[in-house]
Design a protein around this motif. Structure first.
Motif, PDB file in Angstrom:
ATOM      1  N   PRO A  91      21.269   4.787  -9.505  1.00 43.59           N
ATOM      2  CA  PRO A  91      22.108   5.469  -8.508  1.00 43.59           C
ATOM      3  C   PRO A  91      21.476   5.644  -7.127  1.00 43.59           C
ATOM      4  CG  PRO A  91      22.451   6.459 -10.648  1.00 43.59           C
ATOM      5  CD  PRO A  91      21.318   5.470 -10.813  1.00 43.59           C
ATOM      6  N   PRO A  92      20.181   6.045  -7.009  1.00 45.21           N
ATOM      7  CA  PRO A  92      19.620   6.156  -5.661  1.00 45.21           C
ATOM      8  C   PRO A  92      19.629   4.820  -4.908  1.00 45.21           C
ATOM      9  CG  PRO A  92      18.237   7.315  -7.246  1.00 45.21           C
ATOM     10  CD  PRO A  92      19.230   6.536  -8.039  1.00 45.21           C
ATOM     11  N   LYS A  93      19.397   3.743  -5.652  1.00 45.04           N
ATOM     12  CA  LYS A  93      19.421   2.420  -5.021  1.00 45.04           C
ATOM     13  C   LYS A  93      20.852   2.038  -4.640  1.00 45.04           C
ATOM     14  CE  LYS A  93      17.074  -1.382  -3.995  1.00 45.04           C
ATOM     15  NZ  LYS A  93      16.004  -1.373  -2.962  1.00 45.04           N
ATOM     16  N   THR A  94      21.819   2.437  -5.481  1.00 43.88           N
ATOM     17  CA  THR A  94      23.225   2.177  -5.162  1.00 43.88           C
ATOM     18  C   THR A  94      23.610   2.862  -3.855  1.00 43.88           C
ATOM     19  OG1 THR A  94      23.733   2.140  -7.535  1.00 43.88           O
ATOM     20  CG2 THR A  94      25.594   2.276  -6.032  1.00 43.88           C
ATOM     21  N   VAL A  95      23.159   4.104  -3.678  1.00 41.22           N
ATOM     22  CA  VAL A  95      23.448   4.849  -2.442  1.00 41.22           C
ATOM     23  C   VAL A  95      22.861   4.110  -1.239  1.00 41.22           C
ATOM     24  CG1 VAL A  95      22.978   6.984  -1.176  1.00 41.22           C
ATOM     25  CG2 VAL A  95      23.606   7.080  -3.610  1.00 41.22           C
ATOM     26  N   GLU A  96      21.618   3.697  -1.361  1.00 41.29           N
ATOM     27  CA  GLU A  96      20.940   2.996  -0.266  1.00 41.29           C
ATOM     28  C   GLU A  96      21.675   1.703   0.109  1.00 41.29           C
ATOM     29  OE1 GLU A  96      16.868   0.363   0.231  1.00 41.29           O
ATOM     30  OE2 GLU A  96      16.864   2.014  -1.220  1.00 41.29           O
ATOM     31  N   ALA A 118      26.433   4.710 -11.101  1.00 41.87           N
ATOM     32  CA  ALA A 118      26.303   4.100  -9.778  1.00 41.87           C
ATOM     33  C   ALA A 118      27.527   4.399  -8.913  1.00 41.87           C
ATOM     34  CB  ALA A 118      26.103   2.592  -9.928  1.00 41.87           C
ATOM     35  N   ASN A 119      28.714   4.260  -9.489  1.00 43.58           N
ATOM     36  CA  ASN A 119      29.934   4.525  -8.726  1.00 43.58           C
ATOM     37  C   ASN A 119      30.096   6.006  -8.401  1.00 43.58           C
ATOM     38  OD1 ASN A 119      31.807   2.110  -8.211  1.00 43.58           O
ATOM     39  ND2 ASN A 119      31.103   1.716 -10.295  1.00 43.58           N
ATOM     40  N   LEU A 120      29.713   6.862  -9.334  1.00 44.86           N
ATOM     41  CA  LEU A 120      29.768   8.308  -9.060  1.00 44.86           C
ATOM     42  C   LEU A 120      28.844   8.686  -7.908  1.00 44.86           C
ATOM     43  CD1 LEU A 120      29.865   9.787 -12.682  1.00 44.86           C
ATOM     44  CD2 LEU A 120      31.599  10.136 -10.915  1.00 44.86           C
TER      45      LEU A 120
END
Length: 407
Positions: A91-96, A118-120
């Motif tokens: 998730p942190p990588k998804t945000v980035e 990841a979507n959340l």
């Protein structure tokens, strides 16, 4: 002065009509970020690395499909510029990576990114920015709330409804059921478990003898399997991602446990799960599907399967045709192209969401017979039907009727 002004205006109007200007009745072009007369920029995050890397095949399929579309002239004359970045299902990588797509690349929408967590992680950000989170690659009911998150629309059947379907089957066919549940310790796993328990109703407590979880970073699930077997369970509901699904199937066989085995539909890939686990170990496993299995002989003479095989040979010659992820990505890419075509020259983000929520009995190639995509302003999960399947030999055999979601 007034008369002169009117004549001038009349001549201007006449000229506009003759050259096809704005007064000619033609629709005005409306473009959102990432759109020009020749291009539509679409973003995506996918796990090309890490424990969920099997899902990277989906985005590779998207890229190949859009390459084919572009070679044929694009969508209404515009080529799709597809930008997909590795988020390792973290998730942190998804945000980035999502911020990069929106703020630097200026994409029109983020399409079919994979994973519940990841979507959340990016849902609030994308909705606050009014960026379409389009046809997401996750079936969590928590992600879909048209009132609170009007810029997020799903694609596949919900995990909750799939869990409820398994519960209904167990109640009807296994009177002495002692159920063990293995699930990933996140919203993906909890959604399935919630559907299963809802399906069991007030019998859930007496039927479920074990609820065991694992972390995506775990090396194996061996200890969980030994524990469930020791508790005397004769039904296993296996709510795992591909890596752990293959491990579970193999380990269950190794320890001589023979439960009635239910496997989540996201992990039924022949290439990524069943063959690595050993087809002999998976015989009789029950799941649910809404897409054709590319290696199933039943479909080999269907024109759309022949078309798919020709497409694979040309655009993804090194890909594994037995990998269900390739079919998933192919169908999702068709859905995006359909939505973009429906937009016409109004490629604003608002119209993109409107068209995504306006599918009416659309059947995309390689969907199972009897299954269609439908969406509306109140239904943000377009695919809401499933067909129960059982592994027999080298294929998933359907049984029973197509079942619709009640959600």
């Amino acid at each position: 002065m007034h008369t002169r002004f009117s004549r001038r205006t009349g001549l201007t109007a006449l000229a506009a009509l003759l050259i096809g200007g704005p007064l000619s009745g033609r629709a005005e072009k409306r473009y959102g970020p990432g759109v020009t007369d020749t291009e539509i920029k679409i973003g995506n995050t996918s796990p090309y690395s890490g424990p969920g890397s099997a899902y990277g095949a989906i985005a590779k399929m998207h890229a190949a499909y859009f390459r084919m579309v572009n070679e044929k002239g694009g969508v209404n004359g515009r080529r799709i510029n597809y930008l997909s970045y590795d988020d390792a299902l973290s998730p942190p990588k998804t945000v980035e990576q999502t911020r990069k797509l929106v703020e630097q690349d200026q994409v029109l929408a983020v399409f079919n990114s994979v994973g519940t967590a990841a979507n959340l992680a990016v849902q609030k950000y994308l909705n606050n920015k009014k960026v379409p989170q389009l046809l997401i690659g996750a079936g969590s009911t928590r992600l879909i709330d048209p009132k609170t998150f009007p810029w997020t629309i799903g694609w596949q059947p919900t995990y909750h409804s799939e869990g409820a379907i398994y519960a209904k089957y167990i109640l009807a066919n296994i009177p002495d059921a002692r159920v063990a549940i293995l699930s990933q310790n996140d919203d993906f796993g909890r959604d399935y478990v919630g559907g299963l328990k809802a399906g069991f109703g007030d019998k859930a407590k007496s039927l479920i003898v074990s609820e065991t979880t694992y972390e995506p970073t775990d090396a194996t699930v061996d200890s969980q399997i030994l524990k469930m077997k020791a508790l005397g369970a004769n039904v296993l509901v296996n709510i795992t991602t591909p890596k752990f699904a293959a491990q579970t199937i193999k380990k269950v066989a190794e320890v001589g446990w023979k439960p009635t085995h239910f496997l989540t539909s996201i992990s039924i890939s022949m290439g990524a799960v069943m063959r690595p686990a050993g087809l002999e170990n998976g015989q009789g496993i029950i799941s649910a599907a809404y897409l054709m299995e590319a290696t199933d002989d039943r479909w080999k003479d269907y024109p759309e399967m022949r078309e798919w095989n020709a497409f694979m040979d040309k655009y993804l010659p090194d890909a594994n045709k037995a990998d269900w992820m390739n079919v998933f990505g192919y169908v999702a890419a068709q859905a995006l192209v359909h939505v973009l075509q429906q937009c016409g020259d109004d490629l604003s983000r608002e119209n993109l969401m409107k068209q995504a929520a306006s599918m009416k009995n659309v059947r995309f190639k390689l969907m199972l017979p009897g299954i269609f995509a439908n969406s509306s302003d109140k239904n943000f999960f377009p695919v809401r039907q499933l067909q129960m399947v059982r592994l027999n030999g080298q294929k998933w055999e359907p049984f029973g009727a197509v079942m619709g979601s009640e959600e």
